[in-house]
Design a protein around this motif. Sequence first.
Motif, PDB file in Angstrom:
ATOM      1  N   UNK A  46       2.897 -14.306   3.029  1.00 22.40           N
ATOM      2  CA  UNK A  46       3.616 -14.518   4.290  1.00 22.40           C
ATOM      3  C   UNK A  46       5.142 -14.360   4.181  1.00 22.40           C
ATOM      4  N   UNK A  47       5.743 -14.857   3.090  1.00 19.81           N
ATOM      5  CA  UNK A  47       7.215 -14.739   2.973  1.00 19.81           C
ATOM      6  C   UNK A  47       7.629 -13.281   2.896  1.00 19.81           C
ATOM      7  N   UNK A  48       6.834 -12.498   2.145  1.00 15.10           N
ATOM      8  CA  UNK A  48       7.164 -11.084   1.986  1.00 15.10           C
ATOM      9  C   UNK A  48       6.939 -10.337   3.308  1.00 15.10           C
ATOM     10  N   UNK A 220       0.449   4.987  -2.623  1.00 20.00           N
ATOM     11  CA  UNK A 220       0.494   3.526  -2.582  1.00 20.00           C
ATOM     12  C   UNK A 220      -0.694   2.960  -1.799  1.00 20.00           C
ATOM     13  N   UNK A 221      -1.573   3.824  -1.314  1.00 15.88           N
ATOM     14  CA  UNK A 221      -2.671   3.373  -0.448  1.00 15.88           C
ATOM     15  C   UNK A 221      -3.583   2.370  -1.133  1.00 15.88           C
ATOM     16  N   UNK A 222      -4.064   2.713  -2.334  1.00 11.17           N
ATOM     17  CA  UNK A 222      -5.051   1.856  -2.964  1.00 11.17           C
ATOM     18  C   UNK A 222      -4.413   0.607  -3.561  1.00 11.17           C
ATOM     19  N   UNK A 223      -3.107   0.673  -3.786  1.00 13.24           N
ATOM     20  CA  UNK A 223      -2.365  -0.488  -4.285  1.00 13.24           C
ATOM     21  C   UNK A 223      -2.238  -1.574  -3.221  1.00 13.24           C
ATOM     22  N   UNK A 261      10.920   0.986   0.367  1.00  7.89           N
ATOM     23  CA  UNK A 261      12.151   0.599  -0.317  1.00  7.89           C
ATOM     24  C   UNK A 261      12.157  -0.900  -0.630  1.00  7.89           C
ATOM     25  N   UNK A 262      11.724  -1.708   0.320  1.00 11.76           N
ATOM     26  CA  UNK A 262      11.670  -3.163   0.089  1.00 11.76           C
ATOM     27  C   UNK A 262      10.561  -3.504  -0.920  1.00 11.76           C
ATOM     28  N   UNK A 263       9.392  -2.941  -0.715  1.00 13.04           N
ATOM     29  CA  UNK A 263       8.232  -3.368  -1.509  1.00 13.04           C
ATOM     30  C   UNK A 263       8.315  -2.902  -2.964  1.00 13.04           C
ATOM     31  N   UNK A 264       9.114  -1.854  -3.217  1.00 14.06           N
ATOM     32  CA  UNK A 264       9.325  -1.444  -4.618  1.00 14.06           C
ATOM     33  C   UNK A 264      10.055  -2.530  -5.411  1.00 14.06           C
ATOM     34  N   UNK A 265      10.705  -3.446  -4.703  1.00 13.32           N
ATOM     35  CA  UNK A 265      11.345  -4.589  -5.382  1.00 13.32           C
ATOM     36  C   UNK A 265      10.363  -5.739  -5.586  1.00 13.32           C
ATOM     37  N   UNK A 266       9.129  -5.583  -5.109  1.00 14.24           N
ATOM     38  CA  UNK A 266       8.146  -6.667  -5.208  1.00 14.24           C
ATOM     39  C   UNK A 266       6.813  -6.161  -5.754  1.00 14.24           C
ATOM     40  N   UNK A 267       6.903  -5.215  -6.670  1.00 16.59           N
ATOM     41  CA  UNK A 267       5.662  -4.610  -7.177  1.00 16.59           C
ATOM     42  C   UNK A 267       4.782  -5.624  -7.898  1.00 16.59           C
ATOM     43  N   UNK A 268       5.402  -6.686  -8.425  1.00 12.28           N
ATOM     44  CA  UNK A 268       4.619  -7.692  -9.151  1.00 12.28           C
ATOM     45  C   UNK A 268       3.555  -8.321  -8.246  1.00 12.28           C
ATOM     46  N   UNK A 269       3.860  -8.448  -6.968  1.00 14.38           N
ATOM     47  CA  UNK A 269       2.879  -8.992  -6.015  1.00 14.38           C
ATOM     48  C   UNK A 269       1.614  -8.132  -6.015  1.00 14.38           C
ATOM     49  N   UNK A 270       1.822  -6.814  -5.964  1.00  9.36           N
ATOM     50  CA  UNK A 270       0.677  -5.893  -5.910  1.00  9.36           C
ATOM     51  C   UNK A 270      -0.040  -5.820  -7.255  1.00  9.36           C
ATOM     52  N   UNK A 271       0.744  -5.953  -8.325  1.00  9.45           N
ATOM     53  CA  UNK A 271       0.116  -5.908  -9.651  1.00  9.45           C
ATOM     54  C   UNK A 271      -0.793  -7.117  -9.861  1.00  9.45           C
ATOM     55  N   UNK A 272      -0.372  -8.269  -9.347  1.00  4.16           N
ATOM     56  CA  UNK A 272      -1.250  -9.450  -9.440  1.00  4.16           C
ATOM     57  C   UNK A 272      -2.523  -9.245  -8.624  1.00  4.16           C
ATOM     58  N   UNK A 273      -2.377  -8.648  -7.463  1.00  3.37           N
ATOM     59  CA  UNK A 273      -3.571  -8.366  -6.643  1.00  3.37           C
ATOM     60  C   UNK A 273      -4.502  -7.390  -7.364  1.00  3.37           C
TER      61      UNK A 273
END
Length: 360
Positions: A46-48, A220-223, A261-273
């Motif tokens: 939610x914050x993201x 980035x679709x499957x990520x 551009x924003x989400x490239x700074x939060x890739x760790x979120x997607x890596x955890x998923x």
Amino acid sequence: MSASPPRPLPLTAIREDVRAAAAYAVPDATGLIKLDAMENPYPLPPELAQQLGQRLSQVALNRYPPGDPAPLKAKLARRIGLPDGMQLMLGNGSDELIHLLIQACARRDAAVLCPAPSFVMYEVSARLNRCRFVPVALGADFALDREALLAALARERPAVVFIAYPNNPTGNLFDRAAIEAALQAAPGLVVLDEAYLPFAGDTWLPDLARYPNLLVLRTLSKLGLAGARFGYLCGAAALIAELEKVRPPYNVNALTLAAVDLLLDHLAVFERQADAIRAERARLFAALQAMAGVTAYPSAANFILLRVADPAATCAALRARGILVKNVAPMHALLAGCLRVTVGTPEENDAFLCALRASL
Ligand SMILES: *Cc1c(COP(=O)(O)O)cnc(C)c1O
């Protein structure tokens, strides 16, 4: 004055092959557990999501996107570790890049080659661009048939070869040595399609420097951003510069550019998923393997291919129980009896397993 009779619609203006084709079918998933399209089942935290809303509200939608989003490309290149001398081309999903790549190579009688069964858009784009489509059947356990592949390369001299790594819909990673032999033998471009990279743990990106004819395609679709439609192609700068000439200006919209551009700074979120999805893949695979009447194939992607006695009936029975999976049996003879199921959340996977037991 009498009205003249209405003229018939000029449908014959449209190419015969286009009129004979069926549109890409996307089933209505309303109310169903959606395990048919390899989507990441997890939403943004939610914050993201809130931060993203803020960022998107600042996008100047009255303006065209930048002609060349160089800062975003530079950020992406850093994040993925793009080797020196290589460049990126951005697309409205990797589907668009597949189409543009073929279009750039589609001189008269050009061939597009890929292992079969594989991702359907290679064939769709090849045919729309009037290329010869050359499928090379996979061997036992969906491995690359190295001899058949090398023979087809020598015989057909394809302008473009597509290899999905891991392959869709079979889920396996092909043998590296066989792919290297194809890279050496291919007279034209060889595209390694890494749509499932987040679940695969292997990439050809570092190999770009060794093979001048190699291109690496990603999305980035499957990520977890299937709705944003963002893909990218990596290759030698001079090669990408030529391909850029067929890219429609502004093909990636300003909202997507800002989101990425924003989400490239939060890739760790997607890596955890992706970690969670890989863990669930192992659990789902073990449960399927243990099920009588089901053969499950090992997967390096976020889906599992399984074989059952009657795929159409099983698919329909699953749907009646609220689960949407893909019946891939009609796609290719090697897929007889096969369904493809996307790895979902633990709850979704449990619901699928329970419904499958009741559907067989
Ligand atoms: C899903 C998929 C794609 C499509 O990706 P988009 O970026 O969503 O267009 C490309 N290649 C393969 C092998 C896929 O399975």
